[in-house]
Scaffold this motif. Structure first.
Motif, short mmCIF file in Angstrom:
data_model
loop_
_atom_site.label_atom_id
_atom_site.label_comp_id
_atom_site.label_asym_id
_atom_site.label_seq_id
_atom_site.Cartn_x
_atom_site.Cartn_y
_atom_site.Cartn_z
N UNK A 548 -1.12 -50.96 26.86
CA UNK A 548 0.29 -50.87 27.24
C UNK A 548 1.13 -50.25 26.14
N UNK A 549 0.83 -50.60 24.89
CA UNK A 549 1.57 -50.03 23.76
C UNK A 549 1.32 -48.53 23.64
N UNK A 550 0.06 -48.13 23.75
CA UNK A 550 -0.27 -46.70 23.68
C UNK A 550 0.40 -45.92 24.82
N UNK A 551 0.42 -46.50 25.99
CA UNK A 551 1.08 -45.83 27.12
C UNK A 551 2.55 -45.61 26.82
N UNK A 552 3.19 -46.60 26.24
CA UNK A 552 4.60 -46.46 25.89
C UNK A 552 4.82 -45.36 24.86
N UNK A 553 3.97 -45.34 23.81
CA UNK A 553 4.10 -44.32 22.76
C UNK A 553 3.88 -42.92 23.31
N UNK A 554 2.82 -42.74 24.12
CA UNK A 554 2.54 -41.40 24.67
C UNK A 554 3.64 -40.96 25.62
N UNK A 555 4.20 -41.90 26.37
CA UNK A 555 5.31 -41.55 27.26
C UNK A 555 6.50 -41.02 26.46
N UNK A 556 6.79 -41.67 25.33
CA UNK A 556 7.89 -41.20 24.48
C UNK A 556 7.61 -39.80 23.95
N UNK A 557 6.37 -39.58 23.47
CA UNK A 557 6.00 -38.25 22.96
C UNK A 557 6.08 -37.22 24.06
N UNK A 558 5.63 -37.58 25.25
CA UNK A 558 5.65 -36.65 26.38
C UNK A 558 7.07 -36.25 26.76
N UNK A 559 7.99 -37.20 26.65
CA UNK A 559 9.38 -36.90 26.98
C UNK A 559 10.04 -36.07 25.89
N UNK A 560 9.63 -36.28 24.63
CA UNK A 560 10.23 -35.54 23.52
C UNK A 560 9.68 -34.12 23.44
N UNK A 561 8.44 -33.90 23.88
CA UNK A 561 7.75 -32.62 23.70
C UNK A 561 8.51 -31.42 24.24
N UNK A 562 8.94 -31.40 25.52
CA UNK A 562 9.61 -30.19 26.02
C UNK A 562 10.91 -29.87 25.30
N UNK A 563 11.61 -30.89 24.81
CA UNK A 563 12.87 -30.64 24.12
C UNK A 563 12.64 -30.02 22.74
#
Length: 629
Positions: A548-563
């Protein structure tokens, strides 16, 4: 390495009823003509175990001797005896370490490989599964481990640490312990009794086999389940410890399914012919590299997948040979060289880079063989990785990037291998007497006091503050100097803003990891409370929380990536696409692992809930019918 195995097949199999009257349980078939014992023997032979002793009851002696003349069959003639007596019958004249296996346990090859690689420094070395399925956890032999020391074992022991899998590595001293237990408790003693006595003497070690596949076949329902997981056991037994990351995640899941499908239907294709097909696919991809890039990429990656089938078929059908291994190695090198040469001719890359890329085709396998390094497993330049990189760069028509990859990554691998390979001592080291671990705390005992995790909270706050400062500084620098160009390679132009974005992502990963380590402290506290309420192991709860923690971290990275990247620029749009695809793939893998973990650990509670609801509903309907009558 142990070259002797003792298999216990003297049980009554009472839960199978009439099915086990005329034949032993280990001769029940998993596939037509393929028994439980056949799978165990297949694994032992692949690990080059030369002497196999099988212990059975008197009525089954002739059955085993007729079907398996290569086995050394011994008989336990003691009525109403336990499996410890059978162990003594099988190991009575052994003067070396030996494997002890239960004939009704199936397992993947990696479990046996890990056990054999461990020296029998203690009387017993068992295999510990820290995250078994719920039914195994309820019925299995539970192990209690504290600070890597086994403290307790038994059916009624706490289930927080895991269970034994029924495979043991035994030293000659284990026989003396077994004899002592039988003298004190009688012939009905079990192996669990011997393990309990050995724990008192600090003579039990373990190897961790968590996550590997195995099954204990005690009931007809277990046999049905074993038949369903047989393909998975065969597939996972075909993987190799030195497989690269692409092979483990992409190639093997496909190639092993094809190989097992052919094996279970008795379809044998010459491994040498498969090696030739793989070679022709890669050469065909190299030939079409400049004219049909998408088809070329597909053929190269297909050749990489097919390359695994030849060895898998050879191992499944026991047709391995030195000639086949040599032929496969030679064809692989020439196929890779053809792809590199085609990329060089298409891209018109600098001649020195092209020559270095061609030379590095041989670097990884040669250095790995000479140095014996474990870096190959995690290397980003093994054959599976480089063929995938070739396919990806060819598909987007960037063969020059593939050549740069081939010129750089294998070279880095060579340097790292040289630096990390230890120097052999000129003189053998003197043996140091090992001190047995103590089971008590140092005196006087002083309880450590902690301020309720305040240090962890402080570390998390400081890390978050530092991350915020770094992001603000990078944003300011990007606003001032972000438009400056750094370098250009073909159609790709790198600007200062791209470099600053890389620094920002590195800072997010670094400080995010530090905060994850802080969260681990609180997850451990939470998991210890959930273990008692859910009736699962500590490993299962910790893994679920970590997923669950890794999913949260990757989601944050995924949202930051395009910007962070100007995706309107066509020259780096494919970079964003590739990175985003990788992140989505990793998220899917973690989600799959989490769902599988929850199913394995909580299925028992779910099924019991359904049974309770069903019983209540049946009782309610019966009561209603009675009232109507």
């Amino acid at each position: 390495m142990s070259k002797v195995a003792v298999i216990l097949a003297a049980g009554r199999a009472s839960r199978f009823g009439d099915l086990s009257k005329d034949r032993p349980k280990c001769l029940f078939e998993l596939d037509p003509g393929f028994t439980i014992l056949d799978l165990i023997l297949k694994h032992l032979r692949e690990m080059d175990v030369q002497r196999i002793v099988l212990v059975t009851r008197p009525e089954f002696e002739e059955i085993f001797m007729e079907r398996y003349p290569e086995l050394e069959v011994r008989v336990n003639r003691e009525e109403s005896s336990g499996n410890l007596t059978s162990m003594l019958v099988g190991a009575r004249d052994l003067e070396e370490e030996f494997l002890l296996l239960m004939s009704d346990h199936i397992f993947e090859l990696e479990i046996l490989r890990r056990l054999i690689s461990r020296r029998a420094e203690r009387s017993f070395v068992l295999c510990l599964d820290r995250n078994p399925e719920w039914d195994k956890l309820e019925e299995g032999l539970k192990i209690v481990v504290r600070n890597d020391v086994i403290y307790e074992i038994g059916k009624d022991a706490p289930s927080t640490c895991g269970i034994d899998t029924g495979l043991f590595l035994c030293s000659p001293k284990s026989v003396r312990i077994a004899e002592e237990v039988i003298r004190s408790k009688g012939p009905g003693s079990s192996i669990a009794d011997a393990l309990s006595r050995a724990i008192e003497l600090d003579e039990v070690g373990y190897v961790d086999v968590t996550g590997l596949v195995w099954a204990d076949i005690d009931t007809p329902k277990d046999l049905v389940r074993a038949r369903k997981i047989l393909p998975k056991i065969l597939r996972r037994s075909l993987t190799k410890p030195e497989d690269g990351p692409v092979s483990r995640l992409i190639n093997r899941p496909i190639s092993t399914r094809i190989s097992v499908f052919l094996y279970r239907r008795g379809v044998f294709i010459s491994p040498n012919l498969i090696s030739l097909i793989s070679f022709l696919l890669c050469v065909g991809g190299a030939y079409l590299l400049s004219t049909e890039p998408l088809l070329s990429a597909a053929l190269i990656q297909l050749g990489s997948i097919v390359d695994g089938i030849d060895g898998e078929i050879a191992r499944l059908f026991s047709r391995t040979s030195k000639f086949g291994a040599l032929m496969d190695t030679v064809l692989d090198r020439y196929a890779d060289l053809a792809v590199v040469m085609a990329a060089a001719l298409t891209s018109h890359m600098n001649i020195m880079i092209s020559l270095l890329a061609a030379a590095n085709v041989f670097t990884v396998s040669y250095i790995s063989k000479i140095a014996g390094t474990d870096l190959r497993r995690y290397s980003l330049c093994t054959r599976d990785v480089r063929l995938l990189m070739a396919a990806m760069f060819v598909a987007v028509e960037l063969p020059n990037m593939f050549l740069l990859y081939m010129a750089s990554f294998p070279t880095v691998f060579a340097v790292v291998s040289i630096l990390t390979t230890g120097h052999e001592p000129k003189e053998p080291k003197k043996k140091v007497r090992k001190v047995k671990s103590m089971k008590r705390a140092p005196q006087p005992e002083i309880e450590e006091t902690r301020a309720c995790g305040m240090s962890e909270v402080t570390l998390a706050v400081v890390s978050a503050f530092k991350l915020a400062i770094v992001i603000l500084v990078i944003r300011a620098m990007s606003w001032v100097i972000g438009g400056y160009e750094i370098m250009s390679i073909g159609s790709i132009t790198m600007r200062m803003a791209d470099l600053l974005w890389v620094v920002q992502m590195s800072a997010i990963i670094y400080f995010g990891y530090r905060m994850l380590m802080v969260m681990k402290h609180f997850m451990d506290t939470l998991s210890s409370q959930l273990v008692e309420r859910l009736g699962v192991t500590e490993t299962a709860v910790s893994r679920a929380l970590l997923d669950l923690t890794y999913l949260t971290l990757i989601t944050v990275v995924f949202l930051v990536l395009p910007r962070g990247l100007t995706i309107s620029r066509g020259d780096i749009r494919w970079v964003v696409l590739v990175v985003s695809s990788v992140l989505l793939f990793v998220m899917a893998l973690i989600l799959y692992d989490l769902m599988k973990l929850l199913y394995r650990s909580l299925r028992g509670a779910y099924e019991r809930f359904l049974e309770t609801v069903s019983e209540d509903e049946s009782g309610f309907q019966g009561k209603t019918r009675g009232e109507k009558n």
